[in-house]
Structures are given as structure tokens and as C-alpha cells.
Design an enzyme around this catalytic site. Structure first.
Site, PDB file in Angstrom:
ATOM      1  N   SER A 105      43.463  14.159  10.575  1.00  0.00           N
ATOM      2  CA  SER A 105      42.106  14.533  10.179  1.00  0.00           C
ATOM      3  C   SER A 105      41.101  14.397  11.328  1.00  0.00           C
ATOM      4  O   SER A 105      41.236  15.073  12.333  1.00  0.00           O
ATOM      5  CB  SER A 105      41.704  13.683   8.965  1.00  0.00           C
ATOM      6  OG  SER A 105      40.488  14.125   8.434  1.00  0.00           O
ATOM      7  N   ASP A 246      36.201  19.097  10.850  1.00  0.00           N
ATOM      8  CA  ASP A 246      36.976  17.992  11.408  1.00  0.00           C
ATOM      9  C   ASP A 246      38.373  18.530  11.755  1.00  0.00           C
ATOM     10  O   ASP A 246      38.626  19.731  11.632  1.00  0.00           O
ATOM     11  CB  ASP A 246      37.026  16.819  10.415  1.00  0.00           C
ATOM     12  CG  ASP A 246      37.877  17.118   9.198  1.00  0.00           C
ATOM     13  OD1 ASP A 246      37.908  18.290   8.782  1.00  0.00           O
ATOM     14  OD2 ASP A 246      38.517  16.201   8.666  1.00  0.00           O
ATOM     15  N   ASP A 248      41.306  18.676  10.501  1.00  0.00           N
ATOM     16  CA  ASP A 248      42.169  19.440   9.590  1.00  0.00           C
ATOM     17  C   ASP A 248      41.361  20.327   8.646  1.00  0.00           C
ATOM     18  O   ASP A 248      41.912  20.890   7.696  1.00  0.00           O
ATOM     19  CB  ASP A 248      43.134  18.530   8.815  1.00  0.00           C
ATOM     20  CG  ASP A 248      42.429  17.574   7.869  1.00  0.00           C
ATOM     21  OD1 ASP A 248      41.230  17.313   8.068  1.00  0.00           O
ATOM     22  OD2 ASP A 248      43.085  17.099   6.924  1.00  0.00           O
ATOM     23  N   ASP A 250      39.257  20.011   6.238  1.00  0.00           N
ATOM     24  CA  ASP A 250      38.911  19.805   4.831  1.00  0.00           C
ATOM     25  C   ASP A 250      37.424  19.473   4.713  1.00  0.00           C
ATOM     26  O   ASP A 250      36.856  19.531   3.637  1.00  0.00           O
ATOM     27  CB  ASP A 250      39.809  18.763   4.142  1.00  0.00           C
ATOM     28  CG  ASP A 250      39.867  17.439   4.861  1.00  0.00           C
ATOM     29  OD1 ASP A 250      39.239  17.291   5.923  1.00  0.00           O
ATOM     30  OD2 ASP A 250      40.563  16.532   4.353  1.00  0.00           O
TER      31      ASP A 250
END
Ligand code: MG
Length: 458
Positions: A105, A246, A248, A250
Site C-alpha cells: 500500500s 497511494d 495500491d 485504494d
């Protein structure tokens, strides 16, 4: 119906945190661990499992090890390659029996980890994760023989379904005439967010738009410092806004047309307001989200249901409320992780970027002027080092028993629209104090009072 009974409780896990297992590659996180995660997951979720990763340099080593574990247990593996976590979640929800996402992440490049995806696209819950951890520790799991090992196929273009699913949430081309700058931070959203916004009619410019696990432009956490390039490009290109993800994707955070950063609680509240104006129902968010969101929701005739801190508790509470017949229209956290239940039950940065286009198109106003219409709040965040977090919170709870308190996560003390939240960290020896107030004066007063009480107990 008693909503408080529906609130999902947190359970202590050993290896996994709130968002999967994560650590420094070569230290806490190794291909050996990934192999055992693959074997454990393959035992728990036999069937077709989708695997994906973000752009980190250590991704292929971990992904191949995890896939080996799955295959050895008889799972059929579908390798989706590099893609955002919400894209894998969408793909799993549509097609597969589970998924594993190799990602750390927002953590720096030396980190990596794994998020486990359930067949409904949500991240694995606490109870199942504790069972998975037991299986990871079990080094006697028998692997399959040659007739029963799994097969592997590559499906790099399933990502297109995710892009289409978001575009299909919106009618027409709300982004027509709008310039938007996207900063995917060299992460997997390079492949998705520019394509989504283009399909909505926007003219799209990118910065850090080439996938690169060394993160040459900025770190995966979209910090104020890291977004200077994005802000400058927004201003020079006369864009309506800039959006950054960020590592990843999400989460999504924004800068307005002047290049000013939009605080994430303001982002949450603005989008909540937009949704509350066209739909009526409940918004779900952790106890740590600013009261700003509740003030906005109430004004539009909507309500807020609070959960423990962590997107998975938000997602699962949303599902439970809907299953019980309650209209849930929106959810997420005050950190840029927003959940749109008409799309899927997980945080989705690409969908959040698309929703900002829809919001600006619907209001016809600039992002900076929309922010000024939000209720003013004053937030204070602090932490105190102590190994006795849990005991301090129990003692404070007794001291404040006569006031309006909430034990959903830690201790929340509420006075009108001002509150303080005291939580013990799950991973470090410290407690976090958060205050969200109508104004600076009442915020500081409550903060000083709480801190004094904590120091006295210490
Ligand atoms: Mg993330």
C-alpha cells in the site's frame, strides 16, 4: 433495530494487521512466508484464485512463491499481473473464489506484503484471518500429487473490466471540458485512473505516470511534500483538480485548481454531501472520522453509523446493514479511502477520482469554493509512548463514565459536536489521542484535559 449490536468487533491477530500482512522485504516478508500464505489460502479457499501485485520490485518474487503454494494445494491460479488492489477486488467479486494481492500500500519501497481477498471482493475478516494464520504456522499441510496440482493462466486484460465497471457508473461524459492531472505515483493506477477519466470525457495529464517500483518521483504515500509536482502541474495546466493515489490505489487524495491540498476529511465530507443530495440513507465510517461528515449528512437528511478504525470494519458493517434492509449509500475513512456500495464494498481510488469529476460537473463550482462551504472543524492528533495503553483506556473510561462515551474502538468522549478519541496502538507501545472540535479553543481545552488525565494515570 439496535444498530449498536451490529457493530463489528475487532479481534487480535498475530501476523496480519488491519490491512493484511506487511513488512520489510528480506526481513519480515520473504518468499518463504509467501509460499506458506499460498498454501494456507489454498487450504481454506480451494478453487480458482486470482493473484495480483503492485509495482514494487519485490512483487514477482513474492507472487511466484505465493502462486506455488496455491498450485501445490490444488488451486487454479489466475495471474492478473500488476493492477490496483480495488481492481483485483472487483475481478475476484465477479469471477473467482478468492484472491491475493501482493502490496504494501502506502509504505516505502523496501516494504511489501499480502492482502487476502474474499470471494465477495472484501478483505478477509478477523475470524477467517486468525484461522489463516494458524494454517500459515502449520508446516505439515500435505501438498497434492501430480494429478491434482492446480493450473495457472495469465489474465492481464481482466483489468479492463474494472475500468469499464467504473465508467458505467456514470451517465454520459461528465468530464467534458475538464482538465484533470493524475499522479498514480508510479503505481498500478497508471493503467487505470487516466483511462477512467478519459472515458468520462476529461482531458488527462499525468505525472509519475510510468509504473516503476523504485518510485523515482515520489514515495507511495501521497504526502503534501510528494504532491508538489502534481500541484504545480495542476496550476500550470489550468486543471480543475489533481488526484493522487497511494501505492495500491485504494486511496485517492486531491489538490484543488489552485494546487492546494484537500484535507481527507473534507474530501470525505464533500463526496458524502454529493451522494446525500441524490440518495437518502446511512453513511458508514470509523469513529476517527471528523464530525464534519455527520454534520453534512444530517443537513441532507442522512445518518452516520460508526465502526472501529479500519476499512474492513466499514465494508463489513455496510454489508450487514444492507442485508438487514437498511439503505447504505456511502462509506469509507477520513484518509482518502472511500467505498461506493453501488460499485463494490472496498476502498477504491479510481472510483473516487471518477466521483470527483461527477461532483464538479453536477455543481458547476470550483473545488476550492466547494471546500469553503463545509462546516469548519479543528482537529488535533497526538501520541503518547506507553506500554499500558489498554489499562489507561479502562481507567479513563471509568473516570468519564458519567459523560457521553462510545467504546466502538478505544474510548470516544463526546461533548455536543466536539469529541476526543483515545486508542491504544495495536502494533506499537503507544496511545493515540485525537480531538475533533467546533473551534480551536474548545478543541485545545478538551485535548489538554485528556492529556493531563493520561499523564496522571501514567
Ligand atoms: Mg492502499
Amino acid at each position: 433495530m439496535d444498530l449498536t449490536k451490529m457493530t463489528i468487533k475487532k479481534m487480535q491477530k498475530r501476523l496480519f494487521g488491519t490491512n493484511g500482512v506487511r513488512g520489510v522485504i528480506g526481513k519480515e516478508i520473504t518468499p518463504d512466508l509467501a509460499l506458506h500464505i499460498g498454501k494456507a489460502l489454498g487450504t481454506m479457499r480451494p478453487g480458482r484464485i486470482a493473484v495480483g501485485m503492485d509495482t514494487r520490485t519485490s512483487g514477482p518474487a513474492l507472487s511466484n512463491a505465493l502462486k506455488a503454494g496455491l498450485l501445490a494445494m490444488g488451486c487454479d491460479v489466475v495471474d492478473c499481473g500488476i493492477l490496483p488492489t480495488p481492481a483485483l477486488q472487483y475481478i475476484v467479486k465477479e469471477h473467482f473464489d478468492g484472491g491475493a494481492m501482493i502490496t504494501a500500500s502506502h509504505n516505502p519501497p523496501e516494504y511489501n506484503g499480502v492482502k487476502i481477498i474474499e470471494p465477495d471482493g472484501t478483505e478477509m475478516g478477523d475470524e477467517e484471518t486468525i484461522r489463516l494464520e494458524e494454517l500459515i504456522d502449520d508446516r505439515t499441510l500435505p501438498t497434492k500429487t501430480w494429478e491434482d496440482v492446480g493450473t495457472e493462466e495469465a489474465a492481464p486484460r481482466l483489468i479492463d473490466e474494472y475500468v469499464r465497471a467504473i465508467v458505467n457508473q456514470f451517465e454520459g461524459k461528465p468530464g467534458k471540458g475538464m482538465t484533470v492531472v493524475v499522479d498514480p505515483g508510479s503505481g498500478p493506477a497508471c493503467q487505470t485512473t487516466p483511462a477512467i477519466l478519459q472515458a468520462l470525457g476529461c482531458r488527462v495529464l499525468t505525472i509519475n505516470g510510468i509504473m516503476d517500483g523504485t518510485f523515482p518521483g515520489r514515495l507511495p504515500e501521497p504526502s503534501l511534500e510528494g504532491l508538489k509536482g502534481l500541484a504545480a502541474l495542476v496550476v500550470s495546466s489550468k486543471a480543475a483538480f489533481g488526484v493522487a493515489h497511494d501505492g495500491d490505489a485504494d486511496r485517492a487524495v486531491f489538490v484543488d485548481e489552485n494546487g492546494s491540498f484537500i484535507e481527507e476529511n473534507q474530501e470525505f465530507s464533500l463526496i458524502a454531501q454529493h451522494i446525500c443530495r441524490s440518495q437518502k440513507g446511512t453513511i458508514v465510517t470509523p469513529v476517527s472520522t471528523s464530525q464534519m461528515a455527520e454534520l453534512v449528512a444530517q443537513k441532507e437528511g442522512c445518518s452516520v453509523q460508526y465502526t472501529p478504525v479500519g476499512s474492513i470494519y466499514v465494508a463489513r458493517t455496510m454489508r450487514e446493514l444492507i442485508a438487514s434492509g437498511k439503505p447504505v449509500i456511502f462509506g469509507g475513512e477520513g484518509n482518502g479511502g472511500l467505498i461506493f456500495p453501488d460499485h463494490q464494498f472496498c476502498r477504491d481510488g479510481g472510483m473516487t477520482a471518477a466521483m470527483m469529476v461527477s461532483l464538479l460537473s453536477a455543481t458547476g463550482q470550483s473545488l476550492s469554493s466547494l471546500v469553503t462551504t463545509l462546516p469548519q472543524r479543528h482537529m488535533i492528533k497526538d501520541k503518547i509512548s506507553t506500554p499500558h495503553g489498554a489499562q489507561i483506556i479502562e481507567k479513563l473510561t471509568r473516570q468519564y463514565a458519567k459523560e457521553s462515551i462510545d467504546r466502538t474502538d478505544g474510548l470516544k468522549i463526546k461533548r455536543e459536536n466536539t469529541w476526543a478519541l483515545i486508542r491504544a496502538s495495536g502494533t506499537e507501545p503507544l496511545i493515540r489521542i485525537m480531538v475533533d472540535a467546533d473551534d480551536e479553543k474548545s478543541g485545545l481545552a478538551l485535548y489538554k484535559e485528556i492529556k493531563k488525565q493520561v499523564l496522571e494515570i501514567l
